[in-house]
Design a protein around this motif. Sequence first.
Motif, PDB file in Angstrom:
ATOM      1  N   ALA A  21       0.828  -1.210   0.000  1.00 58.03           N
ATOM      2  CA  ALA A  21       0.000   0.000   0.000  1.00 58.03           C
ATOM      3  C   ALA A  21       0.862   1.260   0.000  1.00 58.03           C
ATOM      4  CB  ALA A  21      -0.934   0.000   1.213  1.00 58.03           C
ATOM      5  N   TRP A  22       1.971   1.218   0.708  1.00 59.88           N
ATOM      6  CA  TRP A  22       2.840   2.400   0.791  1.00 59.88           C
ATOM      7  C   TRP A  22       3.483   2.718  -0.557  1.00 59.88           C
ATOM      8  CZ3 TRP A  22       3.612   6.513   3.511  1.00 59.88           C
ATOM      9  CH2 TRP A  22       4.807   7.232   3.377  1.00 59.88           C
ATOM     10  N   PHE A  23       3.854   1.686  -1.315  1.00 60.55           N
ATOM     11  CA  PHE A  23       4.602   1.907  -2.552  1.00 60.55           C
ATOM     12  C   PHE A  23       3.733   1.965  -3.807  1.00 60.55           C
ATOM     13  CE2 PHE A  23       8.042   0.219   0.177  1.00 60.55           C
ATOM     14  CZ  PHE A  23       8.935   1.271   0.031  1.00 60.55           C
ATOM     15  N   THR A  24       2.436   1.742  -3.710  1.00 59.85           N
ATOM     16  CA  THR A  24       1.618   1.685  -4.931  1.00 59.85           C
ATOM     17  C   THR A  24       0.945   2.988  -5.360  1.00 59.85           C
ATOM     18  OG1 THR A  24      -0.166   0.760  -3.588  1.00 59.85           O
ATOM     19  CG2 THR A  24       1.154  -0.783  -4.885  1.00 59.85           C
ATOM     20  N   PRO A  25       0.563   3.912  -4.467  1.00 61.60           N
ATOM     21  CA  PRO A  25      -0.134   5.102  -4.992  1.00 61.60           C
ATOM     22  C   PRO A  25       0.871   6.073  -5.599  1.00 61.60           C
ATOM     23  CG  PRO A  25       0.107   5.333  -2.639  1.00 61.60           C
ATOM     24  CD  PRO A  25       0.683   3.993  -3.009  1.00 61.60           C
ATOM     25  N   PRO A  26       0.473   6.882  -6.564  1.00 58.28           N
ATOM     26  CA  PRO A  26      -0.783   6.826  -7.316  1.00 58.28           C
ATOM     27  C   PRO A  26      -0.659   6.039  -8.614  1.00 58.28           C
ATOM     28  CG  PRO A  26       0.316   8.882  -7.788  1.00 58.28           C
ATOM     29  CD  PRO A  26       1.232   8.110  -6.850  1.00 58.28           C
ATOM     30  N   VAL A  27       0.530   5.467  -8.885  1.00 57.08           N
ATOM     31  CA  VAL A  27       0.768   4.798 -10.165  1.00 57.08           C
ATOM     32  C   VAL A  27      -0.073   3.529 -10.294  1.00 57.08           C
ATOM     33  CG1 VAL A  27       2.513   3.742 -11.647  1.00 57.08           C
ATOM     34  CG2 VAL A  27       3.109   5.740 -10.249  1.00 57.08           C
ATOM     35  N   TYR A  28      -0.142   2.733  -9.230  1.00 55.88           N
ATOM     36  CA  TYR A  28      -0.896   1.485  -9.255  1.00 55.88           C
ATOM     37  C   TYR A  28      -2.119   1.626  -8.362  1.00 55.88           C
ATOM     38  CZ  TYR A  28       3.542  -0.099 -11.169  1.00 55.88           C
ATOM     39  OH  TYR A  28       4.662  -0.233 -11.920  1.00 55.88           O
ATOM     40  N   ASP A  29      -3.007   2.493  -8.760  1.00 59.39           N
ATOM     41  CA  ASP A  29      -4.129   2.869  -7.916  1.00 59.39           C
ATOM     42  C   ASP A  29      -5.067   1.692  -7.631  1.00 59.39           C
ATOM     43  OD1 ASP A  29      -5.290   5.035  -6.459  1.00 59.39           O
ATOM     44  OD2 ASP A  29      -6.965   4.977  -7.875  1.00 59.39           O
ATOM     45  N   ASP A  30      -5.333   0.854  -8.635  1.00 63.57           N
ATOM     46  CA  ASP A  30      -6.221  -0.295  -8.422  1.00 63.57           C
ATOM     47  C   ASP A  30      -5.640  -1.263  -7.398  1.00 63.57           C
ATOM     48  OD1 ASP A  30      -8.102   0.661 -10.170  1.00 63.57           O
ATOM     49  OD2 ASP A  30      -7.393  -0.520 -11.872  1.00 63.57           O
ATOM     50  N   LEU A  31      -4.341  -1.544  -7.520  1.00 64.26           N
ATOM     51  CA  LEU A  31      -3.681  -2.428  -6.562  1.00 64.26           C
ATOM     52  C   LEU A  31      -3.708  -1.801  -5.163  1.00 64.26           C
ATOM     53  CD1 LEU A  31      -2.067  -4.963  -5.872  1.00 64.26           C
ATOM     54  CD2 LEU A  31       0.014  -3.738  -6.597  1.00 64.26           C
ATOM     55  N   HIS A  32      -3.508  -0.502  -5.095  1.00 66.47           N
ATOM     56  CA  HIS A  32      -3.533   0.207  -3.824  1.00 66.47           C
ATOM     57  C   HIS A  32      -4.903   0.046  -3.138  1.00 66.47           C
ATOM     58  CE1 HIS A  32      -2.296   3.256  -0.907  1.00 66.47           C
ATOM     59  NE2 HIS A  32      -3.485   3.814  -1.055  1.00 66.47           N
ATOM     60  N   ARG A  33      -5.967   0.147  -3.911  1.00 63.81           N
ATOM     61  CA  ARG A  33      -7.318  -0.024  -3.361  1.00 63.81           C
ATOM     62  C   ARG A  33      -7.555  -1.443  -2.879  1.00 63.81           C
ATOM     63  NH1 ARG A  33     -11.458   3.207  -7.409  1.00 63.81           N
ATOM     64  NH2 ARG A  33     -10.315   5.171  -7.449  1.00 63.81           N
ATOM     65  N   ILE A  34      -7.131  -2.415  -3.675  1.00 64.28           N
ATOM     66  CA  ILE A  34      -7.313  -3.822  -3.299  1.00 64.28           C
ATOM     67  C   ILE A  34      -6.600  -4.111  -1.986  1.00 64.28           C
ATOM     68  CG2 ILE A  34      -6.704  -6.199  -3.930  1.00 64.28           C
ATOM     69  CD1 ILE A  34      -7.175  -5.304  -6.890  1.00 64.28           C
ATOM     70  N   VAL A  35      -5.363  -3.634  -1.890  1.00 65.38           N
ATOM     71  CA  VAL A  35      -4.586  -3.862  -0.672  1.00 65.38           C
ATOM     72  C   VAL A  35      -5.220  -3.129   0.506  1.00 65.38           C
ATOM     73  CG1 VAL A  35      -2.342  -3.505   0.419  1.00 65.38           C
ATOM     74  CG2 VAL A  35      -2.450  -4.322  -1.915  1.00 65.38           C
ATOM     75  N   GLY A  36      -5.744  -1.943   0.268  1.00 66.97           N
ATOM     76  CA  GLY A  36      -6.422  -1.196   1.326  1.00 66.97           C
ATOM     77  C   GLY A  36      -7.619  -1.954   1.874  1.00 66.97           C
ATOM     78  N   TYR A  37      -8.428  -2.515   0.984  1.00 70.20           N
ATOM     79  CA  TYR A  37      -9.569  -3.318   1.433  1.00 70.20           C
ATOM     80  C   TYR A  37      -9.111  -4.596   2.138  1.00 70.20           C
ATOM     81  CZ  TYR A  37     -12.562  -0.215  -1.290  1.00 70.20           C
ATOM     82  OH  TYR A  37     -13.218   0.901  -1.767  1.00 70.20           O
ATOM     83  N   THR A  38      -7.981  -5.144   1.681  1.00 71.41           N
ATOM     84  CA  THR A  38      -7.410  -6.316   2.355  1.00 71.41           C
ATOM     85  C   THR A  38      -7.042  -5.975   3.787  1.00 71.41           C
ATOM     86  OG1 THR A  38      -6.542  -7.168   0.257  1.00 71.41           O
ATOM     87  CG2 THR A  38      -5.543  -8.023   2.282  1.00 71.41           C
ATOM     88  N   VAL A  39      -6.429  -4.805   3.986  1.00 69.96           N
ATOM     89  CA  VAL A  39      -6.055  -4.377   5.341  1.00 69.96           C
ATOM     90  C   VAL A  39      -7.307  -4.211   6.209  1.00 69.96           C
ATOM     91  CG1 VAL A  39      -5.006  -2.529   6.719  1.00 69.96           C
ATOM     92  CG2 VAL A  39      -3.867  -3.343   4.646  1.00 69.96           C
ATOM     93  N   ILE A  40      -8.373  -3.662   5.640  1.00 67.03           N
ATOM     94  CA  ILE A  40      -9.626  -3.540   6.400  1.00 67.03           C
ATOM     95  C   ILE A  40     -10.104  -4.928   6.855  1.00 67.03           C
ATOM     96  CG2 ILE A  40     -12.086  -2.970   6.242  1.00 67.03           C
ATOM     97  CD1 ILE A  40     -11.286  -0.584   4.498  1.00 67.03           C
ATOM     98  N   GLY A  41     -10.046  -5.901   5.944  1.00 66.63           N
ATOM     99  CA  GLY A  41     -10.425  -7.268   6.300  1.00 66.63           C
ATOM    100  C   GLY A  41      -9.524  -7.848   7.383  1.00 66.63           C
ATOM    101  N   LEU A  42      -8.228  -7.579   7.286  1.00 71.49           N
ATOM    102  CA  LEU A  42      -7.292  -8.072   8.291  1.00 71.49           C
ATOM    103  C   LEU A  42      -7.538  -7.421   9.657  1.00 71.49           C
ATOM    104  CD1 LEU A  42      -4.033  -8.174   6.128  1.00 71.49           C
ATOM    105  CD2 LEU A  42      -5.231 -10.152   7.103  1.00 71.49           C
ATOM    106  N   LEU A  43      -7.872  -6.136   9.647  1.00 68.43           N
ATOM    107  CA  LEU A  43      -8.190  -5.456  10.908  1.00 68.43           C
ATOM    108  C   LEU A  43      -9.460  -6.036  11.535  1.00 68.43           C
ATOM    109  CD1 LEU A  43      -7.399  -1.729  10.013  1.00 68.43           C
ATOM    110  CD2 LEU A  43      -6.058  -3.261  11.468  1.00 68.43           C
ATOM    111  N   ALA A  44     -10.450  -6.331  10.694  1.00 68.78           N
ATOM    112  CA  ALA A  44     -11.687  -6.937  11.204  1.00 68.78           C
ATOM    113  C   ALA A  44     -11.387  -8.308  11.808  1.00 68.78           C
ATOM    114  CB  ALA A  44     -12.717  -7.056  10.088  1.00 68.78           C
TER     115      ALA A  44
END
Length: 197
Positions: free
Chosen positions: A47-70
């Motif tokens: 997530a740290w290294f993907t924005p803004p060039v790999y925005d889709d991957l950044h979003r996927i990883v962000g949602y993954t982190v939300i799932g991991l936090l849950a």
Amino acid sequence: MMEEAVRQTRGASDGTPAHRIVSRTVAVWDLPLRLWHWLLAISVLIAWFTPPVYDDLHRIVGYTVIGLLAFRLVWGFTGSRYSRFRMVGVRLRAAPGYLRNLRRGITGRYIGLNPAGTLMLVALLVSLAVSTITGAMSVTVTFFGVWWVEDTHHYSSDAVIVLVVLHVFGVVLMGILQRENLIRAMLTGRKHIRNRP
């Protein structure tokens, strides 16, 4: 609780010769917690290294982190002994004194997280929650382009990286002070405890 801490002060002598103290390992962190830890670490780095060039991957990883936090929230109440949050309040209250003692080389010996580790856990979970929630908000119609959402996401993400660096430094420092490979312990789930034979 006292049974979770093996109170061994670094450099202190209790009259027992060093060769009379034996070391054994005990299971501490269960497999789900260890997988969570390493998946979260990888996700945060991506997530740290993907924005803004790999925005889709950044979003996927962000949602993954939300799932991991849950998952971590649920596992904090239903997981194995050292995965649970039951000692968090006690350890947080002990953290200031623990950090003062640490400056004098007094580390104590905890089977689970020590008070400084507990403080770091809470700080990371809160920062990650703020970062991921504001990140998810920023791609909605309602909050897209809203300055305080974007700023909060940016600054909380920076805070996460600062905390990760401090976490790694703390793990290395405690490993040196206590002569134990804590990274290996998070891979195997086992930590050394020292007993008299």
